[in-house]
Scaffold this motif. Sequence first.
Motif, PDB file in Angstrom:
ATOM      1  N   ILE A  85       0.852  -1.197   0.000  1.00  0.00           N
ATOM      2  CA  ILE A  85       0.000   0.000   0.000  1.00  0.00           C
ATOM      3  C   ILE A  85       0.885   1.243   0.000  1.00  0.00           C
ATOM      4  O   ILE A  85       1.879   1.317   0.725  1.00  0.00           O
ATOM      5  CB  ILE A  85      -0.922   0.008   1.234  1.00  0.00           C
ATOM      6  N   THR A  86       0.521   2.219  -0.828  1.00  0.00           N
ATOM      7  CA  THR A  86       1.206   3.514  -0.841  1.00  0.00           C
ATOM      8  C   THR A  86       0.400   4.502  -0.012  1.00  0.00           C
ATOM      9  O   THR A  86      -0.777   4.742  -0.286  1.00  0.00           O
ATOM     10  CB  THR A  86       1.352   4.039  -2.288  1.00  0.00           C
ATOM     11  N   TRP A  87       1.064   5.085   0.990  1.00  0.00           N
ATOM     12  CA  TRP A  87       0.418   6.028   1.902  1.00  0.00           C
ATOM     13  C   TRP A  87       0.981   7.419   1.647  1.00  0.00           C
ATOM     14  O   TRP A  87       2.166   7.668   1.892  1.00  0.00           O
ATOM     15  CB  TRP A  87       0.696   5.626   3.356  1.00  0.00           C
ATOM     16  N   PRO A  88       0.168   8.365   1.172  1.00  0.00           N
ATOM     17  CA  PRO A  88       0.664   9.731   0.959  1.00  0.00           C
ATOM     18  C   PRO A  88       0.916  10.439   2.297  1.00  0.00           C
ATOM     19  O   PRO A  88       0.016  10.544   3.131  1.00  0.00           O
ATOM     20  CB  PRO A  88      -0.474  10.412   0.189  1.00  0.00           C
ATOM     21  N   HIS A  89       2.148  10.881   2.488  1.00  0.00           N
ATOM     22  CA  HIS A  89       2.493  11.732   3.639  1.00  0.00           C
ATOM     23  C   HIS A  89       2.471  13.179   3.144  1.00  0.00           C
ATOM     24  O   HIS A  89       3.286  13.565   2.315  1.00  0.00           O
ATOM     25  CB  HIS A  89       3.876  11.359   4.178  1.00  0.00           C
ATOM     26  N   ILE A  90       1.518  13.968   3.643  1.00  0.00           N
ATOM     27  CA  ILE A  90       1.276  15.308   3.097  1.00  0.00           C
ATOM     28  C   ILE A  90       1.562  16.372   4.147  1.00  0.00           C
ATOM     29  O   ILE A  90       1.152  16.253   5.304  1.00  0.00           O
ATOM     30  CB  ILE A  90      -0.173  15.436   2.596  1.00  0.00           C
ATOM     31  N   THR A  91       2.281  17.405   3.720  1.00  0.00           N
ATOM     32  CA  THR A  91       2.466  18.598   4.546  1.00  0.00           C
ATOM     33  C   THR A  91       2.084  19.819   3.720  1.00  0.00           C
ATOM     34  O   THR A  91       2.376  19.904   2.523  1.00  0.00           O
ATOM     35  CB  THR A  91       3.918  18.734   5.044  1.00  0.00           C
ATOM     36  N   ILE A  92       1.429  20.786   4.388  1.00  0.00           N
ATOM     37  CA  ILE A  92       1.044  22.041   3.728  1.00  0.00           C
ATOM     38  C   ILE A  92       1.347  23.193   4.671  1.00  0.00           C
ATOM     39  O   ILE A  92       1.411  23.022   5.880  1.00  0.00           O
ATOM     40  CB  ILE A  92      -0.462  22.076   3.360  1.00  0.00           C
ATOM     41  N   ASN A  93       1.558  24.377   4.098  1.00  0.00           N
ATOM     42  CA  ASN A  93       1.704  25.566   4.926  1.00  0.00           C
ATOM     43  C   ASN A  93       1.524  26.816   4.069  1.00  0.00           C
ATOM     44  O   ASN A  93       1.684  26.783   2.848  1.00  0.00           O
ATOM     45  CB  ASN A  93       3.053  25.616   5.632  1.00  0.00           C
ATOM     46  N   THR A  94       1.191  27.903   4.747  1.00  0.00           N
ATOM     47  CA  THR A  94       1.168  29.237   4.160  1.00  0.00           C
ATOM     48  C   THR A  94       2.152  30.092   4.958  1.00  0.00           C
ATOM     49  O   THR A  94       1.995  30.246   6.165  1.00  0.00           O
ATOM     50  CB  THR A  94      -0.240  29.853   4.227  1.00  0.00           C
ATOM     51  N   MET A  95       3.186  30.616   4.275  1.00  0.00           N
ATOM     52  CA  MET A  95       4.275  31.302   4.953  1.00  0.00           C
ATOM     53  C   MET A  95       4.445  32.715   4.391  1.00  0.00           C
ATOM     54  O   MET A  95       4.106  32.982   3.228  1.00  0.00           O
ATOM     55  CB  MET A  95       5.584  30.530   4.786  1.00  0.00           C
ATOM     56  N   VAL A  96       5.010  33.600   5.199  1.00  0.00           N
ATOM     57  CA  VAL A  96       5.243  34.986   4.803  1.00  0.00           C
ATOM     58  C   VAL A  96       6.720  35.332   5.026  1.00  0.00           C
ATOM     59  O   VAL A  96       7.308  34.932   6.039  1.00  0.00           O
ATOM     60  CB  VAL A  96       4.341  35.946   5.598  1.00  0.00           C
ATOM     61  N   LYS A  97       7.309  36.035   4.072  1.00  0.00           N
ATOM     62  CA  LYS A  97       8.694  36.467   4.234  1.00  0.00           C
ATOM     63  C   LYS A  97       8.766  37.545   5.316  1.00  0.00           C
ATOM     64  O   LYS A  97       7.992  38.474   5.332  1.00  0.00           O
ATOM     65  CB  LYS A  97       9.267  36.994   2.914  1.00  0.00           C
ATOM     66  N   GLN A  98       9.751  37.380   6.205  1.00  0.00           N
ATOM     67  CA  GLN A  98       9.861  38.286   7.350  1.00  0.00           C
ATOM     68  C   GLN A  98      10.745  39.500   7.022  1.00  0.00           C
ATOM     69  O   GLN A  98      11.579  39.450   6.139  1.00  0.00           O
ATOM     70  CB  GLN A  98      10.435  37.527   8.550  1.00  0.00           C
TER      71      GLN A  98
END
Length: 323
Positions: free
Chosen positions: A310-323
């Motif tokens: 079985i293939t399990w998707p490991h997902i990460t997401i983010n919304t970032m701002v330049k400092q």
Amino acid sequence: MKKFDTNGFQRLGGASSKRLRHDLGQALLEQAPCDSLTPAQSTTQLFNDLEGSWFGNRGWNIIALPSRGSTPASPGDFKLLVLPYAETLDVRNAGAPARNRGGSVDQFVAALEYQQRVSNKDTGEALHVENGMFMNLSEIIDNDNQTQPLPEFNVARSGTIPHGDAIMLLSKPPITDKGAPQIPNISSLPPDIGQGAPLGYLDPYLVPREGINVSNPNATLRQDLEMQAAAGFEILETRTLLLDSAQAGGINNIPFVVRHANATRMQAVFWLEKVRNTQTGQEFDQLQYTQIIDLVFHLKFGQTDPKSLITWPHITINTMVKQ
């Protein structure tokens, strides 16, 4: 309705764009309208804007892991972790371009070093550390000092993490569009678990959780943009970069990882956005991303072939701002 806190999307200070290299060609590039840039120029511009310090506390980590007592070579249960996180991403100029000598042609690789640190947003516990480079592979020159055609994949990203994984991802030139990005739907569920799984086997993905669409994490990224728009933020331009280990790249893992939860492919989509606060006129750089790492463990139900996992998707997401 809960009031939307715009502080998570404010740039705290500093320049919103830095040069990768100071030269006359770079100065001319910055004066050119985006729609007239060549793919190589557009790539350099993206590298310029990627350099700097980024912060985001709207990250989510969704990962399935082998349950306690399960073995790699048999069907088994899994544990689904869904964690909110805060992230710092520091991107720095690596210095003069590295020269790859190829005999009849030479390649000059301009690089940015990056360090990523991720911590649990609720507890402060360290979750992830990664070091690597973004590499601009656009410049290839022959012995007559003539520039060669742009490589099909002219952007690379390397990285290492202390779990024992090393990545090499490649991308075609970034795509520039006016306005907000068109972020597609994705699924965090495994695409094929075989036949005969217990009833409700994948139900953990369907449990509602505040702040994140677990089964379609990109919907949460789109929601960030919708909340921004309602709060008076306008996205002027988006540059999209799609990096993939399947595009002449790869992943290398230590033996323990290979045996118990092997990482076989990684994709990363970056949306680098120019944002304006319509109330103040301030403009800043924003970075949204989705990363998908394919982990393989447990036999598919109804299968006996040890390679049919079985293939399990490991997902990460983010919304970032330049400092």
